[in-house]
Each structure stands twice: as C-alpha cells, then as structure tokens.
Design a protein around this motif. Structure first.
Motif, PDB file in Angstrom:
ATOM      1  N   ARG A   1      39.024  16.255 -31.504  1.00 52.49           N
ATOM      2  CA  ARG A   1      38.105  16.643 -31.007  1.00 52.49           C
ATOM      3  C   ARG A   1      37.885  17.956 -31.809  1.00 52.49           C
ATOM      4  N   LEU A   2      38.204  18.988 -32.346  1.00 50.07           N
ATOM      5  CA  LEU A   2      38.111  20.116 -32.677  1.00 50.07           C
ATOM      6  C   LEU A   2      38.512  20.331 -34.226  1.00 50.07           C
ATOM      7  N   LYS A   3      39.003  19.119 -35.307  1.00 47.38           N
ATOM      8  CA  LYS A   3      39.647  19.120 -36.061  1.00 47.38           C
ATOM      9  C   LYS A   3      39.975  20.632 -37.144  1.00 47.38           C
ATOM     10  N   ILE A   4      41.281  20.257 -36.196  1.00 49.84           N
ATOM     11  CA  ILE A   4      41.648  21.440 -36.673  1.00 49.84           C
ATOM     12  C   ILE A   4      42.566  21.626 -38.071  1.00 49.84           C
ATOM     13  N   SER A   5      42.746  22.149 -38.958  1.00 50.79           N
ATOM     14  CA  SER A   5      43.498  22.614 -40.010  1.00 50.79           C
ATOM     15  C   SER A   5      45.497  21.544 -39.957  1.00 50.79           C
ATOM     16  N   LYS A   6      45.834  20.694 -40.829  1.00 57.45           N
ATOM     17  CA  LYS A   6      47.269  20.698 -40.760  1.00 57.45           C
ATOM     18  C   LYS A   6      47.881  22.016 -40.306  1.00 57.45           C
ATOM     19  N   ASP A   7      47.430  22.735 -40.649  1.00 62.76           N
ATOM     20  CA  ASP A   7      48.362  24.066 -40.906  1.00 62.76           C
ATOM     21  C   ASP A   7      48.419  24.188 -39.288  1.00 62.76           C
ATOM     22  N   GLU A   8      47.527  24.413 -38.637  1.00 62.73           N
ATOM     23  CA  GLU A   8      46.876  24.880 -37.661  1.00 62.73           C
ATOM     24  C   GLU A   8      47.863  23.540 -36.485  1.00 62.73           C
ATOM     25  N   LYS A   9      47.660  22.682 -36.533  1.00 64.39           N
ATOM     26  CA  LYS A   9      48.253  21.867 -36.237  1.00 64.39           C
ATOM     27  C   LYS A   9      49.560  21.762 -36.148  1.00 64.39           C
ATOM     28  N   ASN A  10      50.632  21.667 -37.261  1.00 68.19           N
ATOM     29  CA  ASN A  10      52.151  22.074 -37.413  1.00 68.19           C
ATOM     30  C   ASN A  10      52.256  23.381 -36.863  1.00 68.19           C
ATOM     31  N   LEU A  11      51.588  24.327 -36.778  1.00 67.31           N
ATOM     32  CA  LEU A  11      51.955  25.563 -36.064  1.00 67.31           C
ATOM     33  C   LEU A  11      51.271  24.997 -34.242  1.00 67.31           C
ATOM     34  N   GLY A  12      50.714  24.582 -33.688  1.00 69.08           N
ATOM     35  CA  GLY A  12      50.444  24.563 -32.756  1.00 69.08           C
ATOM     36  C   GLY A  12      51.888  23.466 -32.204  1.00 69.08           C
ATOM     37  N   LEU A  13      52.618  22.818 -32.717  1.00 62.06           N
ATOM     38  CA  LEU A  13      53.447  21.684 -32.308  1.00 62.06           C
ATOM     39  C   LEU A  13      54.510  22.497 -32.485  1.00 62.06           C
ATOM     40  N   PHE A  14      54.946  23.300 -33.247  1.00 60.56           N
ATOM     41  CA  PHE A  14      56.554  24.102 -33.253  1.00 60.56           C
ATOM     42  C   PHE A  14      55.937  24.641 -32.354  1.00 60.56           C
ATOM     43  N   LEU A  15      55.141  25.068 -31.780  1.00 63.21           N
ATOM     44  CA  LEU A  15      55.575  27.262 -30.910  1.00 63.21           C
ATOM     45  C   LEU A  15      55.087  25.988 -29.559  1.00 63.21           C
ATOM     46  N   LEU A  16      54.776  24.892 -29.036  1.00 63.82           N
ATOM     47  CA  LEU A  16      55.307  23.614 -27.880  1.00 63.82           C
ATOM     48  C   LEU A  16      56.676  23.692 -28.256  1.00 63.82           C
ATOM     49  N   LYS A  17      57.389  23.079 -29.576  1.00 66.16           N
ATOM     50  CA  LYS A  17      58.539  22.580 -29.350  1.00 66.16           C
ATOM     51  C   LYS A  17      59.747  23.770 -29.017  1.00 66.16           C
ATOM     52  N   HIS A  18      59.139  24.480 -29.581  1.00 67.08           N
ATOM     53  CA  HIS A  18      60.714  25.985 -29.548  1.00 67.08           C
ATOM     54  C   HIS A  18      59.888  27.132 -28.715  1.00 67.08           C
ATOM     55  N   ARG A  19      59.382  26.936 -27.591  1.00 69.39           N
ATOM     56  CA  ARG A  19      58.634  28.229 -26.991  1.00 69.39           C
ATOM     57  C   ARG A  19      59.910  28.523 -25.812  1.00 69.39           C
ATOM     58  N   ARG A  20      60.234  27.763 -25.428  1.00 73.94           N
ATOM     59  CA  ARG A  20      61.339  27.998 -24.785  1.00 73.94           C
ATOM     60  C   ARG A  20      62.756  27.608 -25.095  1.00 73.94           C
ATOM     61  N   ASP A  21      62.733  26.920 -26.238  1.00 75.92           N
ATOM     62  CA  ASP A  21      64.927  27.059 -26.704  1.00 75.92           C
ATOM     63  C   ASP A  21      64.982  27.650 -27.535  1.00 75.92           C
ATOM     64  N   LEU A  22      63.727  28.166 -28.309  1.00 74.16           N
ATOM     65  CA  LEU A  22      64.242  29.529 -29.343  1.00 74.16           C
ATOM     66  C   LEU A  22      63.691  30.638 -29.228  1.00 74.16           C
ATOM     67  N   VAL A  23      65.154  31.388 -28.508  1.00 78.15           N
ATOM     68  CA  VAL A  23      64.775  32.662 -27.746  1.00 78.15           C
ATOM     69  C   VAL A  23      65.892  33.500 -28.483  1.00 78.15           C
ATOM     70  N   LYS A  24      65.691  34.569 -28.181  1.00 81.10           N
ATOM     71  CA  LYS A  24      66.238  35.943 -29.095  1.00 81.10           C
ATOM     72  C   LYS A  24      67.864  35.603 -27.830  1.00 81.10           C
ATOM     73  N   ALA A  25      68.617  36.288 -28.912  1.00 76.60           N
ATOM     74  CA  ALA A  25      70.622  36.508 -28.412  1.00 76.60           C
ATOM     75  C   ALA A  25      70.799  36.997 -27.060  1.00 76.60           C
ATOM     76  N   THR A  26      71.404  36.412 -26.231  1.00 75.62           N
ATOM     77  CA  THR A  26      71.932  37.428 -25.490  1.00 75.62           C
ATOM     78  C   THR A  26      73.347  38.246 -25.756  1.00 75.62           C
ATOM     79  N   ASP A  27      73.632  38.412 -26.661  1.00 76.82           N
ATOM     80  CA  ASP A  27      74.567  39.596 -27.693  1.00 76.82           C
ATOM     81  C   ASP A  27      73.035  40.817 -28.378  1.00 76.82           C
ATOM     82  N   ALA A  28      73.150  41.721 -27.295  1.00 75.50           N
ATOM     83  CA  ALA A  28      72.271  42.697 -27.773  1.00 75.50           C
ATOM     84  C   ALA A  28      72.567  43.699 -29.303  1.00 75.50           C
TER      85      ALA A  28
END
Length: 438
Positions: free
Chosen positions: A316-343
């Motif tokens: 619909r919006l014809k977003i750029s390739k970089d924008e598309k890849n950023l969105g896919l990256f965030l969707l994939k890692h927003r839950r599993d790539l988090v800060k370490a429990t080691d303070a």
C-alpha cells in the motif's frame, strides 16, 4: 521569551506565544496590518534572494513568501524551505529570467505555475497565484490569477494560507495568525470542501495538529465529521504521498492520540494500517520512544503483529527496502532479543548479536530495537560502543597445519564463542593456544 507586541507605536500589555523561546518582533500598522522583524526573517536575505527581489521589483511583479515558511517565521523558526508566490505568470517569469541571464531548472512544475530559478548557488521556487478550477481529490486544473486572497482560499489550513511581503508585511486573509497564536488547526473555509479537493489533506490535518496543537483533544467537531465522511477518499491517493505525511506524523507530537483517532474515524484501513492493529502495543511503544527520536517505521511496527502485515503495508505505502527490513527485524526480535538478566552486563545479548551479524546496518537496527523497548540507558551505551574486531582468521588456523575448510569453520566458531565469553578481551595468541586443545 517572545517579544511584546507593538501596537501603533505603543507597547501593548500582552506577550505573543509566551510558551515559546525565540524572539520575534511584530509591528502593527494601520487596520491590523502587521510587520515582522526578526533575525530569522532577515537571515533569508541572501545575495540570491536580493537579486530575485530586484528583478521582480524592476518588472513590477509582486513577490511574497508563501505558506509554511510564513508559519515557521511567525513561530520564531528559520524555515528549511522557502516557497514564493507571485502575480507574474510562468511565461512572464521565464521572459524576465531569460532577459537577465538567470538559469532556470526543473521545468516539471511549470504547468502548475512553478518556475525554479537558480541564482548565487541557490534555488528559488516561485509559483504564480492560482485558482483551482476542477479537482478530483488528487489533482487540480488551475487558472492563474493576480488575486492573493483567491490563492489563499485554495490552501488547506489557515496557518498555511498566509503570505509575507519582503518588507515584512503579513497578509492574512483567513485568521491564520490568530489560529497560530491559539495553537488551533483549522481548514480554510469549509473542511468538507477543502478535503474533497485533495483527500491527502486529512493526513496533513493530523500532521499539523501534532505540530501546532498543545492539547490532545482540541479538534472542532465539524472537522472530525468531515474527516470521517471523506476517509474513503484516501483509497485513491498514492501510497507514496500517504507515506510522506504518515512518516512525519509518526515522529511528531500527540502521535498516540492521532493514531487512535484515525482508527476511530475509519481512516486507518484506507492508508494501509491493519484493521486489527495492536493498539495496546502501540500505546506502550509510544511511551517507550519518547525523547529517543525513533525512526517512523519503529513506531509504526508496534501496530503490526506478523510479517505478513509488513508485506501488506509495503504493497500500500511503497516503503523503502530499509524500512521494510527494519520492520521485519523489529517484529522478529522485539520479544526474544532483550537485555541480560546479569545486571553487570545487560547490553551483552545485543553486542553478541552485532558481533555475529553479517549485515552492515545491524547496530542501527539494534538501536531502534532498544528505542522500541524503552531501554534509554542501554541505547546510550550502544551508541558509544565500538565494535571490537575478532582477531582470528581462517588463514591463522591454516598456518597451524589445519587445511580442511569444514574443520576451520568449526574452529573459528568455537574460538569466536570463547572470545565473546571473555567480553571480547582475549587476544590472538590466547585464542590460538586453544586450537590444539579444541
């Protein structure tokens, strides 16, 4: 602080825009005519503009600053782009510039009345005053005019409909200055008519609301009614034009309120947003990214649930390739790539991800992920972190008598894991000492 208002030579007793910081002096002349005197205004008078002004003055054509630049100057800001309006027709401008030996570039705007002249290494976009004869919600057939008020009448918002003479005189036909002082965003004339001339004005209204309004819910009911009645008109607007406006709105003020409003007014579905958008996640991320200057795609991704949502958005919006890849990256890692429990090393998972990645822009994506997650302190650390270089190469292992490509690959990964566990401190000699042991 804004300066005091000067009225007929006497100081009036109220300040302009007391909540803003730039200093602007505005002088009142007869019958409410105003004159602007500010350093921002004076800074526009480059050698190029002075030459343009002399040409128009000599030819007896009126020339004024138009639209958004006037709004910005009244707000004490130096405009990034300055558009000019004139009573001269495109043909008259071309003859004038040709006679003076002035170069003209980019003739694509000529049919809409715009001539771009280049003087002293500076471009000047100058558009003939015009009236919209026929509009279809996307484009307009225009007729040139010398009536400044008629041109102002065809513009979208009152705050964008003002002109400023090169002597500083403000020409305001629809109370745009008053609306600007009161942080009001209104359409010129009837909202319904202005929107139907160009449905993109719905998104421009939201964008400027985020830029000008101080309160969340200070909309005129009739404006919201007009937006809801005409929302379907956005279906005929190109995705590229929609994305230009939406991007600016997503990183502006009141974005949380405005996106909710777009869903309430049935706008969202016509501009590519998912009908069942994750508004709860969006609320959280809007709080997380405050003052972190996220990319528009970072904010928008919070409305999405699955990768297919990104693909539909792209269609619909014809977003750029970089924008598309950023969105896919965030969707994939927003839950599993988090800060370490080691303070002691909370940033370590993100650093390890960067070290293992083969993508050139991984750090910038990780920074956007940290903004998404609201990890402000880790974001600052990541921005200051220099990527260490893994000190071992396949050549180093071959020199130790190992020639099997598969074995070299396995050893390199084992050594890289040891190096990561050492917090990237182990040097080449230390790592190679493990090769025989491995």
């Amino acid at each position: 602080m804004w300066s005091q208002l000067w009225l007929l030579g006497c100081r009036a007793g109220f300040p302009l825009f007391p909540h803003r910081s730039p200093v602007v002096k505005i002088l009142w002349q007869h019958f409410g005519t105003m004159k602007l005197e500010s350093s921002e205004f004076q800074s526009l008078f480059t050698p190029g503009l002075k030459s343009v002004a002399e040409l128009f003055d000599k030819a007896k054509y009126e020339l004024r600053i138009a639209g958004g630049a006037v709004r910005d100057l009244l707000n004490g800001m130096t405009p990034q782009d300055v558009d000019f309006a004139t009573t001269a027709t495109p043909t008259q401008m071309k003859e004038m510039f040709q006679t003076a030996g002035v170069r003209m570039i980019n003739n694509r705007g000529e049919k809409h009345g715009t001539i771009t002249a280049r003087l002293h290494e500076q471009n000047f976009e100058i558009t003939t005053l015009r009236i919209d004869l026929i509009t279809d919600g996307r484009h307009a057939e225009v007729e040139f005019t010398t009536d400044w008020e008629k041109d102002a009448e065809r513009r979208d918002l009152t705050i964008n409909s003002m002109f400023l003479g090169l002597d500083g005189t403000l020409y305001d036909y629809f109370n745009g200055y008053e609306d600007l002082k009161n942080n009001k965003v209104r359409f010129v004339g009837q909202a319904n008519q202005r929107i139907q001339e160009d449905y993109l004005r719905i998104l421009r209204y939201f964008r400027f609301y985020g830029r000008i309004a101080q309160r969340l819910d200070d909309h005129e009911p009739k404006t919201l009614e007009a937006i809801k009645e005409n929302a379907k008109g956005l279906a005929g607007i190109s995705g590229e034009r929609i994305w230009v406006e939406l991007k600016k709105m997503l990183v502006g003020n009141h974005v949380n309120h405005l996106v909710h409003l777009m869903y309430d007014l049935d706008v969202a579905g016509y501009i590519g947003l998912p009908l069942n958008g994750s508004l709860k996640e969006f609320d959280t991320v809007c709080k997380n990214v405050q003052n972190l200057f996220p990319q528009p795609m970072t904010v928008l991704t919070s409305l999405l649930k699955v990768p297919d949502d990104i693909l539909k958005l792209d269609l619909r919006l014809k977003i750029s390739k970089d924008e598309k890849n950023l969105g896919l990256f965030l969707l994939k890692h927003r839950r599993d790539l988090v800060k370490a429990t080691d303070a002691a090393e909370p940033l370590k998972p993100y650093q390890d991800f960067v070290i293992d990645s083969k993508e050139h822009d991984t750090i910038s994506r990780i920074c956007e992920l940290l903004k998404y997650q609201g990890e402000e302190h880790l974001l600052k650390e990541m921005q200051q972190w220099s990527i260490p270089t893994f000190p071992i190469s396949g050549h180093d292992i071959r020199k130790m008598g190992i020639s099997s490509g598969k074995e070299i690959g396995i050893l390199l990964q084992q050594l890289r894991d040891r190096w990561k566990k050492s917090d990237y401190q182990m040097d080449k000699e230390e790592l190679l000492s493990y090769v025989k042991k491995e």
